[in-house]
Structure formats: C-alpha cells, structure tokens
Design a protein around this motif. Structure first.
Motif, PDB file in Angstrom:
ATOM      1  N   PRO A 135     -20.925 -11.525  -2.844  1.00  0.00           N
ATOM      2  CA  PRO A 135     -19.943 -11.283  -1.784  1.00  0.00           C
ATOM      3  C   PRO A 135     -18.623 -12.004  -2.046  1.00  0.00           C
ATOM      4  O   PRO A 135     -18.569 -12.966  -2.812  1.00  0.00           O
ATOM      5  N   GLU A 136     -17.566 -11.517  -1.392  1.00  0.00           N
ATOM      6  CA  GLU A 136     -16.311 -12.261  -1.383  1.00  0.00           C
ATOM      7  C   GLU A 136     -16.555 -13.569  -0.644  1.00  0.00           C
ATOM      8  O   GLU A 136     -17.202 -13.589   0.397  1.00  0.00           O
ATOM      9  N   ILE A 137     -16.045 -14.680  -1.199  1.00  0.00           N
ATOM     10  CA  ILE A 137     -16.281 -15.980  -0.572  1.00  0.00           C
ATOM     11  C   ILE A 137     -14.974 -16.758  -0.431  1.00  0.00           C
ATOM     12  O   ILE A 137     -13.947 -16.389  -1.001  1.00  0.00           O
ATOM     13  N   MET A 138     -15.051 -17.834   0.343  1.00  0.00           N
ATOM     14  CA  MET A 138     -13.918 -18.749   0.563  1.00  0.00           C
ATOM     15  C   MET A 138     -12.693 -18.008   1.079  1.00  0.00           C
ATOM     16  O   MET A 138     -11.564 -18.217   0.613  1.00  0.00           O
ATOM     17  N   GLY A 139     -12.932 -17.153   2.076  1.00  0.00           N
ATOM     18  CA  GLY A 139     -11.823 -16.433   2.679  1.00  0.00           C
ATOM     19  C   GLY A 139     -11.118 -15.494   1.721  1.00  0.00           C
ATOM     20  O   GLY A 139      -9.933 -15.230   1.882  1.00  0.00           O
ATOM     21  N   GLY A 140     -11.854 -15.000   0.721  1.00  0.00           N
ATOM     22  CA  GLY A 140     -11.267 -14.080  -0.251  1.00  0.00           C
ATOM     23  C   GLY A 140     -10.710 -14.759  -1.485  1.00  0.00           C
ATOM     24  O   GLY A 140     -10.214 -14.079  -2.384  1.00  0.00           O
ATOM     25  N   ARG A 141     -10.807 -16.097  -1.555  1.00  0.00           N
ATOM     26  CA  ARG A 141     -10.309 -16.778  -2.751  1.00  0.00           C
ATOM     27  C   ARG A 141     -11.062 -16.336  -4.004  1.00  0.00           C
ATOM     28  O   ARG A 141     -10.501 -16.295  -5.088  1.00  0.00           O
ATOM     29  N   VAL A 142     -12.354 -16.037  -3.837  1.00  0.00           N
ATOM     30  CA  VAL A 142     -13.163 -15.611  -4.982  1.00  0.00           C
ATOM     31  C   VAL A 142     -13.778 -14.252  -4.672  1.00  0.00           C
ATOM     32  O   VAL A 142     -14.611 -14.142  -3.763  1.00  0.00           O
ATOM     33  N   LYS A 143     -13.348 -13.236  -5.398  1.00  0.00           N
ATOM     34  CA  LYS A 143     -13.936 -11.909  -5.237  1.00  0.00           C
ATOM     35  C   LYS A 143     -13.940 -11.116  -6.537  1.00  0.00           C
ATOM     36  O   LYS A 143     -14.908 -10.429  -6.853  1.00  0.00           O
ATOM     37  N   THR A 144     -12.885 -11.194  -7.329  1.00  0.00           N
ATOM     38  CA  THR A 144     -12.826 -10.419  -8.575  1.00  0.00           C
ATOM     39  C   THR A 144     -13.027 -11.278  -9.820  1.00  0.00           C
ATOM     40  O   THR A 144     -13.092 -10.741 -10.925  1.00  0.00           O
ATOM     41  N   LYS A 173       0.806  -1.221   0.000  1.00  0.00           N
ATOM     42  CA  LYS A 173       0.000   0.000   0.000  1.00  0.00           C
ATOM     43  C   LYS A 173       0.840   1.272   0.000  1.00  0.00           C
ATOM     44  O   LYS A 173       0.329   2.372   0.244  1.00  0.00           O
ATOM     45  N   SER A 174       2.123   1.146  -0.336  1.00  0.00           N
ATOM     46  CA  SER A 174       2.996   2.317  -0.441  1.00  0.00           C
ATOM     47  C   SER A 174       2.444   3.288  -1.478  1.00  0.00           C
ATOM     48  O   SER A 174       2.168   2.903  -2.615  1.00  0.00           O
ATOM     49  N   GLY A 175       2.256   4.531  -1.076  1.00  0.00           N
ATOM     50  CA  GLY A 175       1.812   5.558  -2.016  1.00  0.00           C
ATOM     51  C   GLY A 175       0.370   5.435  -2.459  1.00  0.00           C
ATOM     52  O   GLY A 175      -0.101   6.229  -3.288  1.00  0.00           O
ATOM     53  N   LEU A 176      -0.366   4.462  -1.903  1.00  0.00           N
ATOM     54  CA  LEU A 176      -1.724   4.196  -2.372  1.00  0.00           C
ATOM     55  C   LEU A 176      -2.665   5.369  -2.139  1.00  0.00           C
ATOM     56  O   LEU A 176      -3.402   5.779  -3.040  1.00  0.00           O
ATOM     57  N   VAL A 177      -2.654   5.906  -0.922  1.00  0.00           N
ATOM     58  CA  VAL A 177      -3.606   6.971  -0.594  1.00  0.00           C
ATOM     59  C   VAL A 177      -3.331   8.210  -1.435  1.00  0.00           C
ATOM     60  O   VAL A 177      -4.266   8.839  -1.947  1.00  0.00           O
ATOM     61  N   GLU A 178      -2.058   8.553  -1.617  1.00  0.00           N
ATOM     62  CA  GLU A 178      -1.724   9.711  -2.455  1.00  0.00           C
ATOM     63  C   GLU A 178      -2.220   9.507  -3.886  1.00  0.00           C
ATOM     64  O   GLU A 178      -2.823  10.408  -4.487  1.00  0.00           O
ATOM     65  N   PHE A 179      -1.993   8.317  -4.423  1.00  0.00           N
ATOM     66  CA  PHE A 179      -2.395   8.039  -5.792  1.00  0.00           C
ATOM     67  C   PHE A 179      -3.917   8.046  -5.927  1.00  0.00           C
ATOM     68  O   PHE A 179      -4.478   8.661  -6.844  1.00  0.00           O
ATOM     69  N   ALA A 180      -4.607   7.389  -4.996  1.00  0.00           N
ATOM     70  CA  ALA A 180      -6.062   7.336  -5.055  1.00  0.00           C
ATOM     71  C   ALA A 180      -6.676   8.715  -4.854  1.00  0.00           C
ATOM     72  O   ALA A 180      -7.693   9.059  -5.479  1.00  0.00           O
ATOM     73  N   GLY A 197     -11.422  -5.568  -0.201  1.00  0.00           N
ATOM     74  CA  GLY A 197     -10.882  -5.874   1.114  1.00  0.00           C
ATOM     75  C   GLY A 197     -10.083  -4.809   1.821  1.00  0.00           C
ATOM     76  O   GLY A 197     -10.554  -3.703   2.103  1.00  0.00           O
ATOM     77  N   GLY A 198      -8.815  -5.148   2.102  1.00  0.00           N
ATOM     78  CA  GLY A 198      -7.944  -4.254   2.854  1.00  0.00           C
ATOM     79  C   GLY A 198      -7.650  -2.957   2.135  1.00  0.00           C
ATOM     80  O   GLY A 198      -7.491  -1.904   2.763  1.00  0.00           O
ATOM     81  N   THR A 199      -7.576  -3.009   0.818  1.00  0.00           N
ATOM     82  CA  THR A 199      -7.351  -1.786   0.044  1.00  0.00           C
ATOM     83  C   THR A 199      -8.532  -0.845   0.202  1.00  0.00           C
ATOM     84  O   THR A 199      -8.356   0.367   0.423  1.00  0.00           O
ATOM     85  N   GLN A 200      -9.720  -1.386   0.122  1.00  0.00           N
ATOM     86  CA  GLN A 200     -10.926  -0.570   0.301  1.00  0.00           C
ATOM     87  C   GLN A 200     -10.947   0.065   1.689  1.00  0.00           C
ATOM     88  O   GLN A 200     -11.257   1.254   1.836  1.00  0.00           O
ATOM     89  N   ARG A 201     -10.616  -0.705   2.721  1.00  0.00           N
ATOM     90  CA  ARG A 201     -10.607  -0.169   4.082  1.00  0.00           C
ATOM     91  C   ARG A 201      -9.607   0.971   4.211  1.00  0.00           C
ATOM     92  O   ARG A 201      -9.906   2.010   4.812  1.00  0.00           O
TER      93      ARG A 201
END
Length: 199
Positions: free
Chosen positions: A60-69, A16-23, A37-41
């Motif tokens: 929804p995200e399922i299987m502990g995040g294995r399937v989301k995108t 997440k280096s530089g993420l907030v500045e870029f977003a 997930g964590g990026t959204q938070r």
C-alpha cells in the motif's frame, strides 16, 4: 530500438490538464494503464480501466503518500533495457513487467512556497517519487517514452497515430532532454528555497 511499441503506461500527474483525453486515447488503442492516488481517481471517474500502483507493487501507499512508487516492480519495469537479454531474463525471473510510457509531472513546489507554508509544511510538497520516475525513464529513453508535461500529449498521440502505436527514438530522446531540464530546474528551485530559510 528505433520504434518503441506503447503497450503499458504509468500515469501520475499533479497537472491533470488533458489527462482524460490522453488516457482515453491510450486505452482505446489497447494500452494498459497503471496509476496512483488522485490520478487514478480522475481516470476511474472518467470510466477508464486503471490498475492501482499498489496492485503492481503488492504494497500500500504509506506515510501519507511519501512512499508509493519507490519499488522494484515499478523501477525495474522502467529501467530495464529492452535490447538487453540479461535485463529481460532478470525481469522474467522476478515476475516484473516492463513499462513503455511514463507520464509524470511534479508537485507544484513553487505554489507551496508562495502560500507561505512553514518550513516543514513546504518540505511535504517536495516530490520524491515523481523525479525518480522521470529521471529513470529519461535515462532509459532507448527503451521508454517519458512525458513530463501535458503540453506534449498531442505530439505524442500524433506520433503514435502515425506509427501504429509506436514512438520513434528521436521523440523519446527529445522528451528525455526536456525531462532532465525540468527535474534540474525543480531541484534548483527547492535548493534556493531551503537556502533562504532558517531551520
């Protein structure tokens, strides 16, 4: 197209280096953000307006995040050739919106392997959705910008500043090359690790 307008971006990053500045730069210039997930938070905590991937997919995200995108509303929006009327007609018929920018970096498998996890634990650190999005975006560089590394954020922002929030084909192709090299190295690292272990 020679110059791609950046209006909608999907961000899903481990580093997440530089993420907030870029977003923040993107939102200040009218770009819609979609995230996981964590990026959204992280982005929400920074006060940015972010649409969760689950709202785009309707699932929804399922299987502990294995399937989301892994969903047509994500990959259809990534892989559509914006110069192809048939592709655009299909998206309209199915209610799928295009993306312009995918910013993804991968789970740190090298770190997982170094921590001495057992084989099943290490396998859980193998990124699936990330490489799929990266490779799909890199394939479609004529219609998309892919950013696989936080080190590229500054150059991308400068490109957009210089071109009224558009990104030229030369940069998009260069980022595609970098992306395919990164995903190739990532798969090679995993293959070497699995080849060295007993199931």
């Amino acid at each position: 197209m020679d110059f791609l307008p950046i209006r909608r971006a999907l961000l899903s990053v481990t580093d997440k280096s530089g993420l907030v500045e870029f977003a923040t730069f993107l939102t200040q210039n009218g770009v819609e953000l979609v995230s996981t997930g964590g990026t959204q938070r992280t982005l929400t905590e920074a006060g940015l307006d972010v649409t969760p991937v689950s709202k785009v997919t309707g699932f929804p995200e399922i299987m502990g995040g294995r399937v989301k995108t892994l969903h047509p509303h994500i990959h259809g929006g990534i892989l559509a050739d914006k110069d192809n009327p048939e592709h655009l007609a299909t998206l309209k018929e199915l209610g799928i919106r295009t993306f312009d920018l995918i910013c993804v970096n991968l789970y740190n498998f090298a770190d997982a392997a170094a921590r001495g996890l057992d084989l099943r634990g290490a396998v859980e650190e193998v990124d699936i959705g990330g490489p799929c999005m990266l490779r799909a975006t890199a394939k479609n560089f004529h219609s998309m910008l892919v950013l696989p590394d936080p080190a590229d954020y500054q150059a991308a922002m400068q490109e957009m500043r210089d071109n009224d929030m558009r990104v030229g084909l030369a940069m998009r192709q260069a980022m595609a090359v970098k992306t395919f090299r990164a995903t190739s190295a990532y798969d090679g690292m995993i293959a070497d690790y699995l080849g060295s272990k007993t199931a």
